[in-house]
Design a protein around this motif. Structure first.
Motif, short mmCIF file in Angstrom:
data_model
loop_
_atom_site.label_atom_id
_atom_site.label_comp_id
_atom_site.label_asym_id
_atom_site.label_seq_id
_atom_site.Cartn_x
_atom_site.Cartn_y
_atom_site.Cartn_z
N GLY A 199 -9.68 4.85 8.43
CA GLY A 199 -9.60 3.55 9.11
C GLY A 199 -8.32 3.38 9.89
N ASN A 200 -7.57 4.45 10.02
CA ASN A 200 -6.33 4.36 10.78
C ASN A 200 -6.34 5.29 11.99
OD1 ASN A 200 -4.34 2.45 9.35
ND2 ASN A 200 -5.23 3.60 7.67
N MET A 201 -7.54 5.84 12.31
CA MET A 201 -7.75 6.52 13.59
C MET A 201 -9.02 5.90 14.16
SD MET A 201 -9.32 10.23 12.61
CE MET A 201 -9.79 10.76 10.98
N TYR A 232 -3.76 7.65 7.52
CA TYR A 232 -2.47 7.00 7.31
C TYR A 232 -2.39 6.52 5.87
CZ TYR A 232 1.30 3.53 7.81
OH TYR A 232 2.46 2.79 7.67
N HIS A 233 -1.29 6.81 5.22
CA HIS A 233 -1.15 6.39 3.83
C HIS A 233 0.13 5.58 3.62
CE1 HIS A 233 -4.48 9.08 3.04
NE2 HIS A 233 -3.83 10.05 3.63
N GLY A 234 0.50 4.80 4.63
CA GLY A 234 1.76 4.08 4.54
C GLY A 234 2.87 4.97 5.05
N HIS A 235 4.11 4.44 5.01
CA HIS A 235 5.21 5.19 5.65
C HIS A 235 5.98 6.04 4.64
CE1 HIS A 235 8.27 2.12 4.47
NE2 HIS A 235 7.20 1.36 4.47
N GLY A 280 0.82 -1.21 0.00
CA GLY A 280 0.00 0.00 0.00
C GLY A 280 0.85 1.26 0.00
N THR A 281 1.95 1.19 0.75
CA THR A 281 2.86 2.34 0.80
C THR A 281 3.38 2.70 -0.59
OG1 THR A 281 3.59 1.82 3.04
CG2 THR A 281 5.09 3.14 1.72
N GLU A 282 3.77 1.67 -1.32
CA GLU A 282 4.27 1.90 -2.67
C GLU A 282 3.18 2.52 -3.55
OE1 GLU A 282 6.63 -0.80 -5.51
OE2 GLU A 282 6.25 -1.97 -3.71
N ALA A 283 1.96 2.07 -3.34
CA ALA A 283 0.85 2.58 -4.14
C ALA A 283 0.64 4.08 -3.89
CB ALA A 283 -0.44 1.80 -3.83
N THR A 284 0.61 4.49 -2.63
CA THR A 284 0.36 5.91 -2.33
C THR A 284 1.57 6.77 -2.73
OG1 THR A 284 1.16 5.64 -0.06
CG2 THR A 284 -1.20 5.44 -0.40
N MET A 285 2.75 6.25 -2.50
CA MET A 285 3.96 6.98 -2.88
C MET A 285 3.98 7.24 -4.38
SD MET A 285 7.82 5.54 -2.34
CE MET A 285 7.80 4.47 -3.77
N VAL A 294 -6.82 11.23 0.56
CA VAL A 294 -7.71 11.01 1.71
C VAL A 294 -8.11 9.54 1.78
CG1 VAL A 294 -9.86 11.52 0.42
CG2 VAL A 294 -9.78 11.91 2.90
N GLU A 295 -8.26 9.05 3.00
CA GLU A 295 -8.94 7.76 3.17
C GLU A 295 -10.43 8.12 3.16
OE1 GLU A 295 -7.63 5.01 6.39
OE2 GLU A 295 -6.33 6.66 6.94
N PRO A 296 -11.18 7.68 2.16
CA PRO A 296 -12.58 8.10 2.07
C PRO A 296 -13.40 7.70 3.30
CG PRO A 296 -12.08 6.42 0.42
CD PRO A 296 -10.78 6.83 1.03
N PHE A 338 -8.18 8.92 -3.78
CA PHE A 338 -8.79 8.16 -2.70
C PHE A 338 -7.84 7.03 -2.35
CE2 PHE A 338 -13.70 8.96 -3.10
CZ PHE A 338 -13.48 10.29 -2.74
N ASP A 339 -7.36 7.05 -1.13
CA ASP A 339 -6.54 5.94 -0.67
C ASP A 339 -7.50 4.87 -0.15
OD1 ASP A 339 -4.88 4.13 0.48
OD2 ASP A 339 -3.86 5.53 1.82
N GLU A 340 -7.77 3.90 -1.03
CA GLU A 340 -8.69 2.81 -0.69
C GLU A 340 -7.92 1.52 -0.42
OE1 GLU A 340 -12.56 2.58 -1.37
OE2 GLU A 340 -12.79 4.04 -3.00
C1 LIG Z 1 -2.49 -0.15 5.33
C2 LIG Z 1 -2.63 1.13 4.63
C3 LIG Z 1 -1.61 1.68 3.84
C4 LIG Z 1 -0.24 1.08 3.76
O1 LIG Z 1 -0.20 -0.17 3.18
P1 LIG Z 1 1.06 -1.12 3.45
O2 LIG Z 1 0.77 -2.32 2.62
O3 LIG Z 1 1.09 -1.37 4.92
O4 LIG Z 1 2.26 -0.38 2.99
C5 LIG Z 1 -1.89 2.82 3.12
N1 LIG Z 1 -3.09 3.42 3.19
C6 LIG Z 1 -4.08 2.93 3.96
C7 LIG Z 1 -5.40 3.63 3.98
C8 LIG Z 1 -3.89 1.79 4.72
O5 LIG Z 1 -4.87 1.34 5.50
#
Ligand SMILES: *Cc1c(COP(=O)(O)O)cnc(C)c1O
Length: 432
Positions: free
Chosen positions: A212-214, A146-149, A119-124, A207-209, A240-242
């Protein structure tokens, strides 16, 4: 009742010697709840089995991917078949075209998609793409999302960053975070005001629509529509970070639930069926800016891993069955109704949020939680006691008050009843 955790303790002590903090991802360390983390040896349907042989009803689901529960027969069969044909070729396969086509069919805003490994790679990658496409640098994100690290996104981030009480990370140059502007989730007026002043500089809004990380905080009416509007008006890309909500809250993701169409979507978790995978996709015009068709570079040795794709395809087929999401949603509602009833009976201030198979529990006097500051004001002592009581009674929840919970199609009546019985005991200790 599970109580012997000697093996987990032994493994944790050993892990502390060789792995920083004893874990490969921070939230796993139980810092948010106290005590030692559990080590697991197997998963079975709705259950996790720890290294001491104790069984727990699992509401973490590998942090979201396991929407069919552990070891679903179709996923295992697809993986076994691929195992015999090879683990990776570093070249194109028919299956990756198939999964790309399937994703585009299920999420219509995604006209083209690229697979990555997390997911981190996707948002980056989506952010680099938005910047490349717009020729702008500024990124807008929301507090508690949260959008990954990704370096520039570790500003007031949710998940592990919140659990540790360190919203920002060392090692992130200030120059990076200077390009990230943080606004409050569900505050449409603040978004409009910011865009009135800086709209011309904004490359993208991510945005996380459904946050889910708070814990789990759905969008209020018009919030996502406002984001869509300001992005359209200012030529900014709406992402949208889905990664969590995609294929979790509905087959078409959160965007189908709220009827708002982003320009780019990031995916992960469920589409890998438990294997390492992520994806980002969206408008053809934007996606064609990615190398080799365009000048925004993005690549990956393991991208489109045949194993991850095989698991993903099997997963997508199973969740496309008619009624899958209605059923998942009904199970989740049944669980939450039961929890709310038992909390009320015990006189414990408690409320829940739910979208499809994703939920949040809050130890709070508020009737409805829709803001980051409300989440932060929840009763942490209650959560910690509840977490350990549930664990002692055979229920594994995320070891942090800032994570969403997940129900799978393997969570039947028996598992839900077991959970509610455990909760009744846990609530009674809170009220006494
Ligand atoms: C889990 C998560 C990520 C990060 O994905 P990883 O696979 O852990 O790198 C990014 N965005 C959201 C909304 C997540 O829940």
């Amino acid at each position: 009742m599970p109580n012997n955790r000697d093996q987990s303790k032994k493994l944790y002590d050993l892990a502390l010697q060789y792995i920083p903090g004893g874990v490969n991802s921070p939230v796993r360390a139980f810092k948010g709840v106290g005590g030692n983390p559990l080590f697991f040896q197997a998963g079975e349907g709705a259950f996790l089995i720890d290294s001491d042989g104790n069984r727990y009803v699992d509401y973490v689901g590998a942090w979201g991917p396991l929407i069919l529960g552990h070891c679903h027969e179709k996923v295992i069969a697809a993986l076994s078949k691929q195992l015999e044909r090879g683990l990776g070729y570093g070249a194109s396969t028919e299956a990756e075209v198939e999964i790309a086509k399937r994703i585009c069919e299920l999420v219509p805003s995604v006209e083209k998609v690229r697979l990555v490994t997390s997911g981190t790679e996707a948002t980056m990658s989506a952010i680099r793409l938005a910047r490349g496409y717009t020729g702008r640098d500024l990124v807008v994100k929301f507090e508690g999302c949260y959008h990954g690290h990704v370096d520039g996104l570790l500003v007031k981030a949710g998940s592990g960053a919140l659990t540790l009480g360190e919203p920002d990370s060392l090692g992130v140059p200030k120059a990076y975070t200077d390009l990230t502007h943080v606004l409050s989730f569900n505050d449409s007026a603040a978004v409009q005001e910011f865009f009135t002043q800086h709209g011309d500089d904004v490359a993208c809004v991510i945005v996380e629509p459904i946050a889910g990380n708070m814990n789990c905080v759905p969008p209020e009416a018009e919030f996502l529509q406002t984001l869509r509007q300001v992005c359209t008006d200012n030529g900014s890309v709406l992402i949208f970070d889905e990664v969590m909500t995609g294929f979790r809250v509905a087959l078409g993701g959160a965007q189908s639930v709220y009827g708002v169409t982003p320009d780019l979507t990031t995916l992960g978790k469920v589409i890998g069926g438990g294997l390492p995978v992520g994806a980002f996709g969206g408008k053809r015009e934007i996606m064609d800016c990615i190398a080799p068709s365009g000048a925004v570079y993005q690549a990956g040795t393991l991208s489109g891993s045949p194993l991850a794709v095989a698991a993903g395809l099997a997963m997508l087929e199973a969740i496309s069955e008619p009624g899958f999401y209605d059923d998942l949603s009904a199970r989740t509602t049944r669980l939450l109704d039961g929890l709310n009833e038992r909390a009320a009976a015990a006189g414990v201030p408690f409320t829940t949020n739910q979208v499809g198979g994703m939920f949040g529990c809050f130890f709070s006097n508020e009737e409805h939680i829709s803001r980051f500051d409300q989440v932060m004001q929840c009763n942490m002592n209650h959560f910690q006691t509840y977490f350990h009581q549930m664990l002692n009674n055979g229920v594994y929840l995320a070891p942090s008050a800032y994570e969403a919970g997940f129900v799978s199609s393997a969570h039947g009546e028996t598992e839900i009843q077991l959970t509610l019985d455990a909760a009744e005991k846990a609530f009674s200790t809170l009220s006494s």
